[in-house]
Scaffold this motif. Structure first.
Motif, PDB file in Angstrom:
ATOM      1  N   VAL A 217      60.018 -30.003  50.533  1.00  0.00           N
ATOM      2  CA  VAL A 217      61.394 -29.540  50.707  1.00  0.00           C
ATOM      3  C   VAL A 217      61.989 -29.219  49.333  1.00  0.00           C
ATOM      4  CG1 VAL A 217      61.762 -30.831  52.844  1.00  0.00           C
ATOM      5  CG2 VAL A 217      62.289 -31.901  50.678  1.00  0.00           C
ATOM      6  N   PRO A 218      63.001 -28.346  49.287  1.00  0.00           N
ATOM      7  CA  PRO A 218      63.638 -28.026  48.004  1.00  0.00           C
ATOM      8  C   PRO A 218      64.352 -29.254  47.422  1.00  0.00           C
ATOM      9  CG  PRO A 218      64.320 -26.480  49.710  1.00  0.00           C
ATOM     10  CD  PRO A 218      63.531 -27.549  50.374  1.00  0.00           C
ATOM     11  N   ALA A 219      64.295 -29.377  46.094  1.00  0.00           N
ATOM     12  CA  ALA A 219      64.967 -30.466  45.386  1.00  0.00           C
ATOM     13  C   ALA A 219      66.345 -29.978  44.954  1.00  0.00           C
ATOM     14  CB  ALA A 219      64.147 -30.909  44.188  1.00  0.00           C
ATOM     15  N   ASN A 220      67.331 -30.122  45.848  1.00  0.00           N
ATOM     16  CA  ASN A 220      68.700 -29.685  45.601  1.00  0.00           C
ATOM     17  C   ASN A 220      68.751 -28.222  45.172  1.00  0.00           C
ATOM     18  OD1 ASN A 220      69.693 -32.196  46.332  1.00  0.00           O
ATOM     19  ND2 ASN A 220      69.494 -32.980  44.256  1.00  0.00           N
ATOM     20  N   LYS A 221      69.433 -27.906  44.076  1.00  0.00           N
ATOM     21  CA  LYS A 221      69.553 -26.525  43.607  1.00  0.00           C
ATOM     22  C   LYS A 221      68.671 -26.251  42.401  1.00  0.00           C
ATOM     23  CE  LYS A 221      74.199 -26.085  45.360  1.00  0.00           C
ATOM     24  NZ  LYS A 221      75.586 -25.770  45.100  1.00  0.00           N
ATOM     25  N   THR A 222      67.740 -27.162  42.123  1.00  0.00           N
ATOM     26  CA  THR A 222      66.851 -27.024  40.980  1.00  0.00           C
ATOM     27  C   THR A 222      65.860 -25.892  41.211  1.00  0.00           C
ATOM     28  OG1 THR A 222      67.001 -29.420  40.717  1.00  0.00           O
ATOM     29  CG2 THR A 222      65.294 -28.295  39.467  1.00  0.00           C
ATOM     30  N   LEU A 223      65.665 -25.051  40.190  1.00  0.00           N
ATOM     31  CA  LEU A 223      64.743 -23.929  40.278  1.00  0.00           C
ATOM     32  C   LEU A 223      63.603 -24.110  39.291  1.00  0.00           C
ATOM     33  CD1 LEU A 223      67.323 -20.990  40.361  1.00  0.00           C
ATOM     34  CD2 LEU A 223      66.232 -22.113  42.299  1.00  0.00           C
ATOM     35  N   ASP A 224      62.429 -23.572  39.638  1.00  0.00           N
ATOM     36  CA  ASP A 224      61.314 -23.603  38.688  1.00  0.00           C
ATOM     37  C   ASP A 224      61.449 -22.434  37.718  1.00  0.00           C
ATOM     38  OD1 ASP A 224      60.463 -21.375  40.085  1.00  0.00           O
ATOM     39  OD2 ASP A 224      58.655 -22.292  40.887  1.00  0.00           O
ATOM     40  N   ARG A 225      60.481 -22.256  36.846  1.00  0.00           N
ATOM     41  CA  ARG A 225      60.595 -21.223  35.811  1.00  0.00           C
ATOM     42  C   ARG A 225      60.503 -19.808  36.368  1.00  0.00           C
ATOM     43  NH1 ARG A 225      54.943 -22.910  33.133  1.00  0.00           N
ATOM     44  NH2 ARG A 225      53.616 -22.151  34.802  1.00  0.00           N
ATOM     45  N   LYS A 226      60.066 -19.651  37.614  1.00  0.00           N
ATOM     46  CA  LYS A 226      59.995 -18.328  38.244  1.00  0.00           C
ATOM     47  C   LYS A 226      61.210 -18.040  39.120  1.00  0.00           C
ATOM     48  CE  LYS A 226      54.993 -18.371  38.196  1.00  0.00           C
ATOM     49  NZ  LYS A 226      53.776 -18.382  39.005  1.00  0.00           N
ATOM     50  N   GLY A 227      62.163 -18.969  39.152  1.00  0.00           N
ATOM     51  CA  GLY A 227      63.380 -18.762  39.927  1.00  0.00           C
ATOM     52  C   GLY A 227      63.291 -19.201  41.376  1.00  0.00           C
ATOM     53  N   LYS A 228      62.185 -19.808  41.765  1.00  0.00           N
ATOM     54  CA  LYS A 228      62.013 -20.317  43.119  1.00  0.00           C
ATOM     55  C   LYS A 228      62.490 -21.765  43.173  1.00  0.00           C
ATOM     56  CE  LYS A 228      58.883 -17.175  44.890  1.00  0.00           C
ATOM     57  NZ  LYS A 228      59.341 -16.477  46.040  1.00  0.00           N
ATOM     58  N   PRO A 229      62.915 -22.250  44.345  1.00  0.00           N
ATOM     59  CA  PRO A 229      63.350 -23.645  44.444  1.00  0.00           C
ATOM     60  C   PRO A 229      62.218 -24.610  44.083  1.00  0.00           C
ATOM     61  CG  PRO A 229      63.900 -22.437  46.441  1.00  0.00           C
ATOM     62  CD  PRO A 229      63.050 -21.534  45.598  1.00  0.00           C
ATOM     63  N   LEU A 230      62.559 -25.641  43.342  1.00  0.00           N
ATOM     64  CA  LEU A 230      61.594 -26.672  42.991  1.00  0.00           C
ATOM     65  C   LEU A 230      61.379 -27.531  44.233  1.00  0.00           C
ATOM     66  CD1 LEU A 230      59.995 -27.790  40.575  1.00  0.00           C
ATOM     67  CD2 LEU A 230      61.869 -29.359  40.203  1.00  0.00           C
ATOM     68  N   LEU A 231      60.119 -27.731  44.622  1.00  0.00           N
ATOM     69  CA  LEU A 231      59.802 -28.459  45.844  1.00  0.00           C
ATOM     70  C   LEU A 231      59.341 -29.866  45.528  1.00  0.00           C
ATOM     71  CD1 LEU A 231      57.808 -25.681  47.738  1.00  0.00           C
ATOM     72  CD2 LEU A 231      60.221 -26.235  47.926  1.00  0.00           C
ATOM     73  N   ILE A 232      59.737 -30.795  46.392  1.00  0.00           N
ATOM     74  CA  ILE A 232      59.250 -32.171  46.285  1.00  0.00           C
ATOM     75  C   ILE A 232      58.488 -32.494  47.557  1.00  0.00           C
ATOM     76  CG2 ILE A 232      61.007 -32.992  44.684  1.00  0.00           C
ATOM     77  CD1 ILE A 232      62.506 -34.176  47.056  1.00  0.00           C
ATOM     78  N   LYS A 233      57.472 -33.318  47.418  1.00  0.00           N
ATOM     79  CA  LYS A 233      56.638 -33.708  48.554  1.00  0.00           C
ATOM     80  C   LYS A 233      57.115 -35.079  49.048  1.00  0.00           C
ATOM     81  CE  LYS A 233      52.110 -33.111  48.408  1.00  0.00           C
ATOM     82  NZ  LYS A 233      50.662 -33.342  48.157  1.00  0.00           N
ATOM     83  N   ILE A 234      57.385 -35.155  50.347  1.00  0.00           N
ATOM     84  CA  ILE A 234      57.826 -36.405  50.964  1.00  0.00           C
ATOM     85  C   ILE A 234      56.794 -36.796  52.014  1.00  0.00           C
ATOM     86  CG2 ILE A 234      59.683 -37.577  52.179  1.00  0.00           C
ATOM     87  CD1 ILE A 234      61.530 -35.294  51.337  1.00  0.00           C
TER      88      ILE A 234
END
Length: 83
Positions: A57-74
């Motif tokens: 799932v996306p980690a709030n509004k955090t983006l990776d270096r390519k501008g995509k949402p940063l994902l966390i694994k739960i």
């Protein structure tokens, strides 16, 4: 069973909504699917694996270096279903 349920493809064990992923299955997305995680329906799941028991799932509004949402694994109990 109705004709609509017989024409749906089986839900894969591992599925991603990113078209660049090897786990992307466009035939599945022709129908509306739902993800239940730990007995609660989630609407923000980007990727899941039923056998390993995790969702990304996306980690709030955090983006990776390519501008995509940063994902966390739960990890937890994952169920996928057609709506």
């Amino acid at each position: 069973m109705t004709d609509a349920t017989t024409q749906r493809p089986a839900l894969p064990d591992h599925l991603s909504i990113d078209p660049r992923s090897p786990h992307y299955a466009p035939a599945v997305f022709e129908h509306e699917i739902g993800i239940r995680f730990n007995d609660k329906e989630r609407f923000d799941v980007e990727e899941y694996c039923l056998s390993e028991g995790w969702v990304k799932v996306p980690a709030n509004k955090t983006l990776d270096r390519k501008g995509k949402p940063l994902l966390i694994k739960i990890k937890g109990k994952v169920e996928a279903f057609y709506k």
